[in-house]
Design a protein around this motif. Structure first.
Motif, short mmCIF file in Angstrom:
data_model
loop_
_atom_site.label_atom_id
_atom_site.label_comp_id
_atom_site.label_asym_id
_atom_site.label_seq_id
_atom_site.Cartn_x
_atom_site.Cartn_y
_atom_site.Cartn_z
N THR A 161 3.95 3.67 8.40
CA THR A 161 2.89 3.63 7.07
C THR A 161 4.10 2.72 6.36
O THR A 161 4.95 2.62 5.27
N LEU A 162 2.94 1.45 5.21
CA LEU A 162 3.33 0.25 4.83
C LEU A 162 2.74 0.59 3.67
O LEU A 162 1.42 1.07 3.31
N ALA A 163 2.98 0.83 2.64
CA ALA A 163 1.98 1.24 0.81
C ALA A 163 2.04 -0.40 -0.05
O ALA A 163 3.40 -1.06 0.22
N VAL A 164 0.40 -0.29 -0.73
CA VAL A 164 1.32 -2.22 -1.01
C VAL A 164 0.32 -1.80 -2.12
O VAL A 164 0.08 -0.58 -2.23
N LEU A 165 1.33 -2.04 -3.20
CA LEU A 165 0.91 -1.88 -4.79
C LEU A 165 -0.08 -3.27 -5.21
O LEU A 165 0.90 -4.36 -5.03
N ALA A 166 -1.60 -2.72 -5.40
CA ALA A 166 -2.25 -4.12 -5.26
C ALA A 166 -3.28 -4.50 -6.39
O ALA A 166 -3.29 -3.65 -7.04
N ARG A 196 -2.96 -8.33 6.77
CA ARG A 196 -3.39 -8.50 5.58
C ARG A 196 -3.66 -7.53 5.10
O ARG A 196 -4.46 -6.35 5.79
N VAL A 197 -3.44 -7.50 3.53
CA VAL A 197 -3.85 -6.37 3.07
C VAL A 197 -5.12 -6.91 1.94
O VAL A 197 -4.69 -7.71 1.68
N ALA A 198 -5.50 -6.16 1.05
CA ALA A 198 -6.70 -6.63 -0.10
C ALA A 198 -5.89 -6.59 -1.46
O ALA A 198 -5.37 -5.43 -1.27
N GLY A 199 -5.98 -7.17 -1.95
CA GLY A 199 -5.85 -8.11 -2.75
C GLY A 199 -4.78 -8.47 -3.04
O GLY A 199 -4.42 -8.73 -2.25
N ARG A 200 -4.16 -9.22 -4.45
CA ARG A 200 -3.30 -9.81 -4.68
C ARG A 200 -2.47 -8.57 -4.85
O ARG A 200 -2.10 -7.58 -5.59
N ALA A 201 -1.58 -8.48 -3.83
CA ALA A 201 -0.18 -7.71 -3.68
C ALA A 201 1.25 -7.88 -5.06
O ALA A 201 1.44 -9.19 -5.39
N ALA A 202 1.64 -7.09 -5.33
CA ALA A 202 2.18 -6.88 -6.90
C ALA A 202 3.84 -6.89 -5.32
O ALA A 202 5.13 -6.98 -6.49
N ALA A 203 3.67 -5.30 -5.63
CA ALA A 203 4.71 -4.47 -4.68
C ALA A 203 4.70 -4.41 -3.27
O ALA A 203 3.80 -4.01 -2.95
N PHE A 204 5.15 -3.57 -2.73
CA PHE A 204 5.43 -3.06 -1.51
C PHE A 204 6.70 -1.68 -0.61
O PHE A 204 7.42 -2.58 -0.96
N ASP A 205 6.32 -1.41 0.21
CA ASP A 205 7.33 0.02 0.93
C ASP A 205 6.76 -0.12 2.38
O ASP A 205 5.90 0.34 2.70
N VAL A 206 8.13 0.36 2.94
CA VAL A 206 7.30 0.83 4.36
C VAL A 206 8.40 1.92 4.61
O VAL A 206 9.63 2.21 4.39
N LEU A 207 7.66 3.22 4.80
CA LEU A 207 8.34 4.53 5.12
C LEU A 207 7.84 4.90 6.53
O LEU A 207 6.07 5.13 6.98
N GLY A 208 8.33 4.61 8.15
CA GLY A 208 8.96 4.78 9.26
C GLY A 208 6.76 3.50 9.52
O GLY A 208 7.20 2.46 9.51
N GLU A 254 -7.90 -3.93 -11.34
CA GLU A 254 -7.27 -3.11 -11.44
C GLU A 254 -7.01 -2.83 -10.75
O GLU A 254 -6.65 -4.30 -9.13
N ARG A 255 -5.65 -1.56 -10.98
CA ARG A 255 -4.04 -1.79 -9.80
C ARG A 255 -5.04 -0.28 -8.14
O ARG A 255 -4.61 0.21 -9.71
N GLU A 256 -3.94 -0.57 -8.06
CA GLU A 256 -4.26 0.65 -6.43
C GLU A 256 -3.10 0.55 -5.74
O GLU A 256 -2.20 -0.44 -5.42
N ILE A 257 -2.92 2.05 -4.83
CA ILE A 257 -2.09 1.52 -3.79
C ILE A 257 -2.84 2.09 -2.80
O ILE A 257 -3.50 2.63 -2.21
N ASP A 258 -2.48 1.02 -1.43
CA ASP A 258 -2.84 1.39 -0.43
C ASP A 258 -2.29 1.84 0.90
O ASP A 258 -1.46 1.13 0.55
N TRP A 259 -2.58 2.34 1.61
CA TRP A 259 -1.83 2.50 2.76
C TRP A 259 -2.27 1.81 3.98
O TRP A 259 -3.00 2.28 4.33
N TYR A 260 -1.48 1.68 4.89
CA TYR A 260 -2.19 1.22 5.85
C TYR A 260 -0.79 1.72 7.35
O TYR A 260 0.36 2.08 6.47
N ASP A 261 -0.73 1.70 8.14
CA ASP A 261 -0.16 1.90 9.61
C ASP A 261 0.51 1.07 10.19
O ASP A 261 -0.91 -0.02 10.87
N TYR A 274 -0.37 -11.30 2.07
CA TYR A 274 -0.12 -11.17 3.24
C TYR A 274 1.32 -11.24 3.50
O TYR A 274 1.82 -11.70 3.12
N LEU A 275 1.64 -10.12 4.37
CA LEU A 275 3.17 -9.78 4.26
C LEU A 275 3.42 -9.96 5.90
O LEU A 275 3.08 -9.46 7.17
#
Length: 81
Positions: free
Chosen positions: A40-45, A26-38, A59-66, A12-13
């Protein structure tokens, strides 16, 4: 502010503005890092290990959220004293 809240399936952010709390994403997985541009939220999970995963390593993935919808709450906060 990033929190995991003892839930391996989600992280959760909590979004704050100087005027106060704007909302939670709320983002899927256990977030390890995140960044926001405009807006768009990018989460490494890290994902939960599946029962058929032979190596047992998440597995480690990057998710994008509006997150543009939070701008509405921020605008309301700016307007209120």
């Amino acid at each position: 502010m990033l929190t995991n809240r003892n839930d391996a399936g989600f992280s959760y952010l909590d979004v704050f503005y100087p005027a106060g709390f704007a909302g939670t994403v709320r983002v899927a997985g256990r977030a390890a890092a995140f960044d926001v541009l405009g807006s768009t939220l990018a989460v490494l999970a890290d994902r939960q290990v599946a029962s058929d995963d032979a190596d047992g390593i998440p597995e480690r993935e990057i998710d994008w959220y509006d997150v543009g919808h939070l701008e509405v709450e921020l605008a309301r906060m700016r307007e209120s004293p």
